[in-house]
Motif scaffolding. Structure first.
Motif, PDB file in Angstrom:
ATOM      1  N   MET A 290       0.843  -1.182   0.000  1.00 32.21           N
ATOM      2  CA  MET A 290       0.000   0.000   0.000  1.00 32.21           C
ATOM      3  C   MET A 290       0.887   1.244   0.000  1.00 32.21           C
ATOM      4  SD  MET A 290      -2.717   1.010   2.907  1.00 32.21           S
ATOM      5  CE  MET A 290      -2.109   2.417   3.791  1.00 32.21           C
ATOM      6  N   ARG A 291       0.913   2.002  -1.077  1.00 35.92           N
ATOM      7  CA  ARG A 291       1.725   3.207  -1.176  1.00 35.92           C
ATOM      8  C   ARG A 291       0.965   4.358  -0.549  1.00 35.92           C
ATOM      9  NH1 ARG A 291       6.119   2.388  -1.584  1.00 35.92           N
ATOM     10  NH2 ARG A 291       6.098   1.240  -3.469  1.00 35.92           N
ATOM     11  N   MET A 292       1.618   5.076   0.376  1.00 31.28           N
ATOM     12  CA  MET A 292       0.990   6.206   1.055  1.00 31.28           C
ATOM     13  C   MET A 292       1.069   7.451   0.163  1.00 31.28           C
ATOM     14  SD  MET A 292       0.104   5.071   3.970  1.00 31.28           S
ATOM     15  CE  MET A 292       0.452   3.893   5.241  1.00 31.28           C
ATOM     16  N   GLU A 293       0.148   8.414   0.404  1.00 33.05           N
ATOM     17  CA  GLU A 293       0.135   9.655  -0.362  1.00 33.05           C
ATOM     18  C   GLU A 293       1.341  10.520  -0.017  1.00 33.05           C
ATOM     19  OE1 GLU A 293      -2.076  10.473  -2.807  1.00 33.05           O
ATOM     20  OE2 GLU A 293      -2.781   8.430  -2.502  1.00 33.05           O
ATOM     21  N   GLY A 294       1.835  11.288  -1.002  1.00 29.79           N
ATOM     22  CA  GLY A 294       2.957  12.195  -0.772  1.00 29.79           C
ATOM     23  C   GLY A 294       4.288  11.459  -0.705  1.00 29.79           C
ATOM     24  N   LYS A 295       5.368  12.219  -0.898  1.00 30.27           N
ATOM     25  CA  LYS A 295       6.705  11.624  -0.838  1.00 30.27           C
ATOM     26  C   LYS A 295       7.112  11.407   0.604  1.00 30.27           C
ATOM     27  CE  LYS A 295       9.738  12.148  -4.690  1.00 30.27           C
ATOM     28  NZ  LYS A 295      10.870  12.774  -5.305  1.00 30.27           N
ATOM     29  N   LYS A 296       7.417  10.200   0.946  1.00 29.67           N
ATOM     30  CA  LYS A 296       7.847   9.864   2.299  1.00 29.67           C
ATOM     31  C   LYS A 296       9.365   9.952   2.362  1.00 29.67           C
ATOM     32  CE  LYS A 296       3.673   9.063   3.570  1.00 29.67           C
ATOM     33  NZ  LYS A 296       2.967  10.002   4.383  1.00 29.67           N
TER      34      LYS A 296
ATOM     35  N   GLU B  43      18.694  -7.681  19.904  1.00 29.58           N
ATOM     36  CA  GLU B  43      19.143  -6.387  20.426  1.00 29.58           C
ATOM     37  C   GLU B  43      18.491  -5.241  19.654  1.00 29.58           C
ATOM     38  OE1 GLU B  43      23.143  -3.634  21.097  1.00 29.58           O
ATOM     39  OE2 GLU B  43      23.378  -5.638  20.238  1.00 29.58           O
ATOM     40  N   ALA B  44      18.448  -5.366  18.323  1.00 33.20           N
ATOM     41  CA  ALA B  44      17.846  -4.317  17.494  1.00 33.20           C
ATOM     42  C   ALA B  44      16.367  -4.138  17.824  1.00 33.20           C
ATOM     43  CB  ALA B  44      18.014  -4.661  16.014  1.00 33.20           C
ATOM     44  N   MET B  45      15.662  -5.225  18.011  1.00 32.35           N
ATOM     45  CA  MET B  45      14.237  -5.141  18.337  1.00 32.35           C
ATOM     46  C   MET B  45      14.035  -4.514  19.714  1.00 32.35           C
ATOM     47  SD  MET B  45      13.076  -6.065  15.587  1.00 32.35           S
ATOM     48  CE  MET B  45      12.017  -7.148  14.706  1.00 32.35           C
ATOM     49  N   LYS B  46      14.907  -4.825  20.662  1.00 34.31           N
ATOM     50  CA  LYS B  46      14.819  -4.211  21.996  1.00 34.31           C
ATOM     51  C   LYS B  46      15.073  -2.713  21.936  1.00 34.31           C
ATOM     52  CE  LYS B  46      15.984  -8.156  24.922  1.00 34.31           C
ATOM     53  NZ  LYS B  46      16.988  -8.734  25.827  1.00 34.31           N
ATOM     54  N   LYS B  47      15.865  -2.283  20.972  1.00 34.77           N
ATOM     55  CA  LYS B  47      16.177  -0.857  20.814  1.00 34.77           C
ATOM     56  C   LYS B  47      15.115  -0.139  19.991  1.00 34.77           C
ATOM     57  CE  LYS B  47      20.224  -1.208  22.835  1.00 34.77           C
ATOM     58  NZ  LYS B  47      20.493  -0.719  24.137  1.00 34.77           N
ATOM     59  N   GLY B  48      14.060  -0.861  19.613  1.00 33.49           N
ATOM     60  CA  GLY B  48      12.948  -0.215  18.939  1.00 33.49           C
ATOM     61  C   GLY B  48      12.839  -0.462  17.449  1.00 33.49           C
ATOM     62  N   ALA B  49      13.647  -1.340  16.882  1.00 32.35           N
ATOM     63  CA  ALA B  49      13.557  -1.610  15.444  1.00 32.35           C
ATOM     64  C   ALA B  49      12.225  -2.264  15.108  1.00 32.35           C
ATOM     65  CB  ALA B  49      14.709  -2.501  14.997  1.00 32.35           C
ATOM     66  N   TYR B  50      11.644  -1.862  14.003  1.00 35.94           N
ATOM     67  CA  TYR B  50      10.382  -2.430  13.528  1.00 35.94           C
ATOM     68  C   TYR B  50      10.629  -3.774  12.848  1.00 35.94           C
ATOM     69  CZ  TYR B  50       6.246  -3.050  10.636  1.00 35.94           C
ATOM     70  OH  TYR B  50       5.133  -3.571  10.026  1.00 35.94           O
TER      71      TYR B  50
ATOM     72  N   LEU C 170      10.599  -3.029  -0.070  1.00 39.35           N
ATOM     73  CA  LEU C 170       9.473  -2.132  -0.349  1.00 39.35           C
ATOM     74  C   LEU C 170       8.224  -2.547   0.437  1.00 39.35           C
ATOM     75  CD1 LEU C 170      10.058  -1.662  -4.167  1.00 39.35           C
ATOM     76  CD2 LEU C 170      10.384   0.064  -2.376  1.00 39.35           C
ATOM     77  N   LYS C 171       7.978  -3.843   0.548  1.00 36.50           N
ATOM     78  CA  LYS C 171       6.836  -4.320   1.343  1.00 36.50           C
ATOM     79  C   LYS C 171       7.035  -3.969   2.816  1.00 36.50           C
ATOM     80  CE  LYS C 171       5.642  -8.167  -1.658  1.00 36.50           C
ATOM     81  NZ  LYS C 171       5.740  -9.618  -1.867  1.00 36.50           N
ATOM     82  N   THR C 172       8.254  -4.126   3.297  1.00 35.26           N
ATOM     83  CA  THR C 172       8.551  -3.809   4.699  1.00 35.26           C
ATOM     84  C   THR C 172       8.384  -2.316   4.952  1.00 35.26           C
ATOM     85  OG1 THR C 172      10.075  -5.679   4.826  1.00 35.26           O
ATOM     86  CG2 THR C 172      10.287  -3.997   6.520  1.00 35.26           C
ATOM     87  N   ILE C 173       8.837  -1.484   4.032  1.00 32.65           N
ATOM     88  CA  ILE C 173       8.671  -0.034   4.161  1.00 32.65           C
ATOM     89  C   ILE C 173       7.185   0.328   4.177  1.00 32.65           C
ATOM     90  CG2 ILE C 173       8.970   2.174   2.950  1.00 32.65           C
ATOM     91  CD1 ILE C 173      11.775   1.137   2.115  1.00 32.65           C
ATOM     92  N   ASP C 174       6.415  -0.258   3.270  1.00 33.59           N
ATOM     93  CA  ASP C 174       4.970   0.027   3.245  1.00 33.59           C
ATOM     94  C   ASP C 174       4.313  -0.355   4.563  1.00 33.59           C
ATOM     95  OD1 ASP C 174       4.944   1.143   0.725  1.00 33.59           O
ATOM     96  OD2 ASP C 174       4.232  -0.663  -0.293  1.00 33.59           O
ATOM     97  N   LYS C 175       4.667  -1.516   5.100  1.00 34.59           N
ATOM     98  CA  LYS C 175       4.092  -1.944   6.388  1.00 34.59           C
ATOM     99  C   LYS C 175       4.534  -1.012   7.514  1.00 34.59           C
ATOM    100  CE  LYS C 175       3.537  -6.814   5.286  1.00 34.59           C
ATOM    101  NZ  LYS C 175       4.011  -8.176   5.540  1.00 34.59           N
ATOM    102  N   ALA C 176       5.777  -0.570   7.469  1.00 33.31           N
ATOM    103  CA  ALA C 176       6.274   0.353   8.498  1.00 33.31           C
ATOM    104  C   ALA C 176       5.555   1.698   8.417  1.00 33.31           C
ATOM    105  CB  ALA C 176       7.789   0.541   8.346  1.00 33.31           C
ATOM    106  N   LEU C 177       5.290   2.185   7.219  1.00 36.54           N
ATOM    107  CA  LEU C 177       4.544   3.435   7.050  1.00 36.54           C
ATOM    108  C   LEU C 177       3.113   3.288   7.565  1.00 36.54           C
ATOM    109  CD1 LEU C 177       5.848   4.528   3.541  1.00 36.54           C
ATOM    110  CD2 LEU C 177       6.340   5.636   5.740  1.00 36.54           C
TER     111      LEU C 177
END
Length: 182
Positions: A1-7, A95-102, A115-122
């Protein structure tokens, strides 16, 4: 799912060729992508500008990507971190997940997977913002209402407004996490 506007994405990696190649892919998909080649530069960028996503290499020359992820978690409420590494280990991922990584992706990065991971993160960012707005609205309504309002789970009091506590002669917070009926 592409969000509106340039991220905006901040790509943090000390491998210049990899970073520029990934930047080209992201620009092709209409992302505004800046590059930082070390952790300190990333922190400077994140302190001055807003980015929706930070793609962080775990192994940076000056400070670890996990340290940058921790900075993001503490200072950049609406920036989501995705970690990248050429040497994925369970310990590093935890460790990365404990530090807040998505999420945590291995190099070489599959562009479709990224790209799928970025879309889910957005989408995750958008849901976090919506939740914060809803919580703020609820708190405002609960505090200005003249009725007592309590939130409970199986008779365990989770939260109540000032009016609720006053109805029963308690100070706010006195009954928190207490069973108030059986």
């Amino acid at each position: 799912m592409r969000m509106e506007g340039k991220k905006r994405i901040l790509l943090v990696d000390d491998e210049k060729r990899f970073a520029e190649s990934l930047q080209g892919i992201l620009k092709h998909y209409h992302y505004d992508c800046a590059i930082a080649y070390n952790g300190n530069h990333a922190i400077q960028c994140l302190s001055k500008e807003h980015f929706e996503i930070a793609l962080l290499d775990v192994d940076l020359p000056d400070i670890s990507g996990c340290a940058v992820a921790e900075f993001v978690q503490q200072s950049c409420r609406y920036t989501t971190v995705i970690m990248l590494t050429g040497m994925a280990t369970v310990k590093t991922a935890v460790e990365a997940m404990k530090k807040g990584a998505y999420d945590f992706l291995s190099k070489p990065v599959n562009p479709d997977n990224l790209l799928k991971t970025i879309d889910k993160a957005l989408e995750h960012n958008a849901l976090k913002k919506e939740l914060q707005v809803a919580e703020k609205r609820f708190r405002t309504l609960a505090e200005v209402g003249w009725e007592g309002i309590a939130i409970h789970d199986d008779s365990l009091l989770l939260e109540g407004n000032e009016q609720f506590y006053a109805m029963f002669g308690y100070r706010q917070g006195e009954l928190a996490q207490e069973r108030f009926w059986d």
